[in-house]
Design a protein around this motif. Structure first.
Motif, PDB file in Angstrom:
ATOM      1  N   HIS A  18       1.061 -11.795   6.458  1.00 49.34           N
ATOM      2  CA  HIS A  18       0.943 -12.691   5.295  1.00 49.34           C
ATOM      3  C   HIS A  18      -0.523 -13.057   5.119  1.00 49.34           C
ATOM      4  O   HIS A  18      -1.048 -13.898   5.866  1.00 49.34           O
ATOM      5  CB  HIS A  18       1.738 -13.979   5.522  1.00 49.34           C
TER       6      HIS A  18
ATOM      7  N   GLN B  92      -1.560 -16.788   4.921  1.00 53.87           N
ATOM      8  CA  GLN B  92      -1.332 -17.600   6.120  1.00 53.87           C
ATOM      9  C   GLN B  92      -2.486 -17.528   7.121  1.00 53.87           C
ATOM     10  O   GLN B  92      -2.479 -18.242   8.121  1.00 53.87           O
ATOM     11  CB  GLN B  92       0.007 -17.227   6.765  1.00 53.87           C
TER      12      GLN B  92
ATOM     13  N   LEU C  85      10.839 -22.090  13.213  1.00 54.19           N
ATOM     14  CA  LEU C  85      10.675 -21.424  11.920  1.00 54.19           C
ATOM     15  C   LEU C  85      10.914 -22.294  10.677  1.00 54.19           C
ATOM     16  O   LEU C  85      10.011 -22.455   9.861  1.00 54.19           O
ATOM     17  CB  LEU C  85      11.583 -20.182  11.874  1.00 54.19           C
TER      18      LEU C  85
ATOM     19  N   TRP D 239       8.634 -25.175  10.397  1.00 60.88           N
ATOM     20  CA  TRP D 239       7.273 -24.630  10.252  1.00 60.88           C
ATOM     21  C   TRP D 239       7.023 -24.218   8.801  1.00 60.88           C
ATOM     22  O   TRP D 239       5.965 -24.484   8.239  1.00 60.88           O
ATOM     23  CB  TRP D 239       7.122 -23.457  11.218  1.00 60.88           C
ATOM     24  N   LEU D 240       8.006 -23.575   8.174  1.00 56.58           N
ATOM     25  CA  LEU D 240       7.862 -23.176   6.773  1.00 56.58           C
ATOM     26  C   LEU D 240       7.634 -24.398   5.899  1.00 56.58           C
ATOM     27  O   LEU D 240       6.731 -24.428   5.056  1.00 56.58           O
ATOM     28  CB  LEU D 240       9.119 -22.429   6.300  1.00 56.58           C
TER      29      LEU D 240
ATOM     30  N   ARG E 200      11.108 -13.346  -0.744  1.00 61.34           N
ATOM     31  CA  ARG E 200      10.630 -13.906   0.531  1.00 61.34           C
ATOM     32  C   ARG E 200      11.662 -13.762   1.637  1.00 61.34           C
ATOM     33  O   ARG E 200      11.399 -13.192   2.686  1.00 61.34           O
ATOM     34  CB  ARG E 200      10.282 -15.379   0.350  1.00 61.34           C
ATOM     35  N   PHE E 201      12.842 -14.294   1.418  1.00 64.21           N
ATOM     36  CA  PHE E 201      14.044 -14.047   2.231  1.00 64.21           C
ATOM     37  C   PHE E 201      15.218 -14.561   1.430  1.00 64.21           C
ATOM     38  O   PHE E 201      15.033 -15.349   0.479  1.00 64.21           O
ATOM     39  CB  PHE E 201      13.956 -14.609   3.655  1.00 64.21           C
TER      40      PHE E 201
ATOM     41  N   HIS F 187      12.384 -10.775   5.011  1.00 63.60           N
ATOM     42  CA  HIS F 187      12.655 -11.243   6.376  1.00 63.60           C
ATOM     43  C   HIS F 187      14.156 -11.250   6.625  1.00 63.60           C
ATOM     44  O   HIS F 187      14.930 -11.505   5.712  1.00 63.60           O
ATOM     45  CB  HIS F 187      12.159 -12.671   6.567  1.00 63.60           C
TER      46      HIS F 187
ATOM     47  N   GLU G 135      15.979 -13.786  11.727  1.00 59.96           N
ATOM     48  CA  GLU G 135      14.804 -14.207  12.485  1.00 59.96           C
ATOM     49  C   GLU G 135      15.134 -15.298  13.492  1.00 59.96           C
ATOM     50  O   GLU G 135      14.670 -15.252  14.633  1.00 59.96           O
ATOM     51  CB  GLU G 135      13.701 -14.662  11.522  1.00 59.96           C
TER      52      GLU G 135
ATOM     53  N   HIS H  87      11.445  -8.808  11.600  1.00 59.19           N
ATOM     54  CA  HIS H  87      12.096  -9.537  12.695  1.00 59.19           C
ATOM     55  C   HIS H  87      13.373  -8.872  13.210  1.00 59.19           C
ATOM     56  O   HIS H  87      13.361  -8.261  14.259  1.00 59.19           O
ATOM     57  CB  HIS H  87      12.308 -11.015  12.340  1.00 59.19           C
TER      58      HIS H  87
ATOM     59  N   ASP I 143       2.769 -10.464  11.615  1.00 60.73           N
ATOM     60  CA  ASP I 143       3.350 -11.645  10.990  1.00 60.73           C
ATOM     61  C   ASP I 143       2.435 -12.866  11.084  1.00 60.73           C
ATOM     62  O   ASP I 143       2.895 -13.968  11.386  1.00 60.73           O
ATOM     63  CB  ASP I 143       4.735 -11.971  11.566  1.00 60.73           C
TER      64      ASP I 143
HETATM   65  N1  GUN Z   1      10.879 -16.366   6.601  1.00 56.56           N
HETATM   66  C1  GUN Z   1      10.629 -16.683   5.314  1.00 56.56           C
HETATM   67  N2  GUN Z   1       9.308 -16.821   5.101  1.00 56.56           N
HETATM   68  C2  GUN Z   1       8.707 -16.579   6.272  1.00 56.56           C
HETATM   69  C3  GUN Z   1       7.337 -16.558   6.690  1.00 56.56           C
HETATM   70  O1  GUN Z   1       6.403 -16.804   5.938  1.00 56.56           O
HETATM   71  N3  GUN Z   1       7.112 -16.247   7.994  1.00 56.56           N
HETATM   72  C4  GUN Z   1       8.113 -15.969   8.861  1.00 56.56           C
HETATM   73  N4  GUN Z   1       7.818 -15.667  10.112  1.00 56.56           N
HETATM   74  N5  GUN Z   1       9.397 -16.000   8.495  1.00 56.56           N
HETATM   75  C5  GUN Z   1       9.692 -16.299   7.217  1.00 56.56           C
END
Ligand code: GUN
Ligand code: FE
Length: 457
Positions: free
Chosen positions: A75, A78, A90, A93-94, A208-209, A235, A238, A274, A325
């Motif tokens: 990313h 990031q 995770l 953190w997001l 994104r996911f 993603h 994860e 992941h 990542d």
């Molecule tokens: N899942 C959705 N967005 C992200 C991201 O920015 N990083 C990670 N590691 N997992 C995610």
């Protein structure tokens, strides 16, 4: 040195490799470079070649040539908070760090400045091709494309799509997300003048996911990817909390994979990052659809996400490459990713025993970092090994570079002994292992992409 198949390290200590500057491709490899260069080039090209037409570069005794490293998941935005914010798992953190920092890259000037640094940094770590996520912002992500082009790097670049379950300061409407994706794709493809350009920078469709996207958005993104034959990245599987979230958002589906599959996002051009907590149904769909997996061990450790079972993925015949990542992972280097992948595999070996889960060997790690990544990117016909016909994306590694942590042969008795006994391949196998475990940017003396020198120390 290259790794053409899983577990196969190919060491050719006395070889000569020929490159055509114009096509950027390897024209031939002679295992024993005994003939004069112009004769070798003549044999490879079938034409009479004068010595003056051939430029010769010799490598030093502590140098070797290898395929460029491939980062199948990173990313770019990031990098602005790399190395901080590892106190949370995770999902938290997001929310707390990632979305806030990414939202600030709406400022195109800021994005431009950051991305120029990011790409230079990724390049000098020996990464010749990366799959980058940008942000939801089209213009800023176009600035990432500009930075990649300016540096001469090979890349997939994706405008991130997020039209659900995201903070209001960092979210799009479905229409916006699709319109901006279309515009991004047109902008990137429109700038290309020829076939070689198309192999250098390509747009990648980037939901994104699943939890951050609506059904309508994902289906339409699947349509765009199919119509334009574009790669897709996202993603998956994860962390347990993330999987729970995905299931809550899409209760009708049997597995995480089933969601992407139903949206038309699963195919041989899809890269899923992941894939740690994979059900049997996940494994089956990923395998049947030819989806490639980006193994991101630094991130998986750093966000306490889990330990991905790469051996299980490989045994199932699923393509696997390595990803940094950033900044779930704190290192932007694929050399680090090899080491972290080694550690992850040994955690599983320690838990289950070597018979049930063999650790990844040096040869396997080098494969994942090069040809494995090329396969995940759908680029294995063009990059990943040092074979004739492939694009010359390669590194000159200097194990004796200033500041290097790799010991000289004289200080490494096993290497010195192999050299003294004339076991040159064995000596280089040991040095390849030292490269994996001890090398860093200081050892990446030169980086070539399509035969163009894009970085040198
Ligand atoms: N899942 C959705 N967005 C992200 C991201 O920015 N990083 C990670 N590691 N997992 C995610
Ligand atoms: Fe990621």
């Amino acid at each position: 040195i290259d790794a053409p198949a899983l577990g196969a390290l190919r060491i050719r200590p006395a070889a000569a490799l020929g490159v055509d500057r114009r096509s950027g491709r390897i024209i031939g490899v002679a295992a024993e470079a005994t003939a004069p260069p112009e004769r070798l080039v003549g044999e490879w090209t079938g034409a009479a070649v004068a010595a003056a037409d051939v430029e010769v570069t010799d490598l030093g005794a502590d140098q070797f040539l290898m395929p460029g490293l491939i980062d199948t998941h990173t990313h770019a935005p990031q990098f602005s908070f790399i190395g901080v914010g590892h106190d949370l798992p995770l999902m938290e953190w997001l929310e707390k760090y990632t979305y806030r920092h990414e939202s600030e890259l709406q400022d195109v000037a800021r994005a431009r400045a950051l991305y120029a640094d990011v790409v230079r940094r990724v390049l000098r770590s020996g990464c010749t091709m990366a799959a980058y996520y940008g942000t939801i912002h089209r213009e800023s992500t176009c600035a990432l494309v500009d930075a990649v082009r300016a540096a001469g790097q090979r890349a997939y670049v994706g405008k991130v799509c997020m039209d659900a379950n995201s903070p209001d300061y960092y979210c799009e409407t479905t229409d916006e997300s699709l319109r901006e994706t279309e515009a991004f794709v047109r902008a990137v493809l429109g700038d290309q003048s020829g076939a070689d350009d198309a192999l250098l920078v390509r747009p990648i469709i980037t939901p994104r996911f699943a939890p951050a996207c609506t059904v309508r958005c994902m289906r339409a993104l699947g349509d765009i990817a199919r119509e334009r034959r574009l790669p897709i990245q996202s993603h998956m599987c994860e962390s347990p909390a993330e999987i729970e979230f995905a299931k809550r958002c899409f209760p009708a589906y049997a597995s995480y994979s089933a969601i992407y599959h139903a949206m038309g996002l699963f195919g041989p051009r899809t890269i899923m990052a992941h894939c740690i907590h994979m059900s049997d149904d996940d494994m089956r769909l990923v395998r049947e659809c030819g989806v490639g997996v980006s193994h991101c061990p630094n991130s998986n450790f750093s966000l306490s996400s889990g330990v991905a079972d790469v051996r299980r993925l490989l045994d199932a015949g699923i393509p696997v490459g390595l990803g940094t990542d950033v900044s779930g992972g704190y290192s932007s280097s694929i050399i680090d990713a090899m080491r972290m992948a080694a550690a992850a595999s040994r955690v599983l070996t320690a838990q289950r025993g070597p018979a049930a889960s063999a650790p990844l060997s040096t040869a396997e790690l080098l494969f994942l970092a090069t040809q494995g990544g090329a396969r995940v990117m759908g680029m294995h016909d063009h990059i990943g090994t040092l074979d004739p016909g492939k694009l010359f994306d390669a590194l000159v590694v200097d194990l004796a570079a200033p500041g290097s942590h790799v010991p000289a042969p004289a200080a490494a008795p096993a290497v010195a002994r192999a050299q003294q006994l004339g076991r040159i391949e064995e000596a280089w196998a040991l040095r390849a292992e030292q490269f994996v475990y001890l090398a860093d940017d200081r050892n990446i003396a030169r980086v070539y992409i399509s035969a163009k020198l894009v970085h040198s120390l």
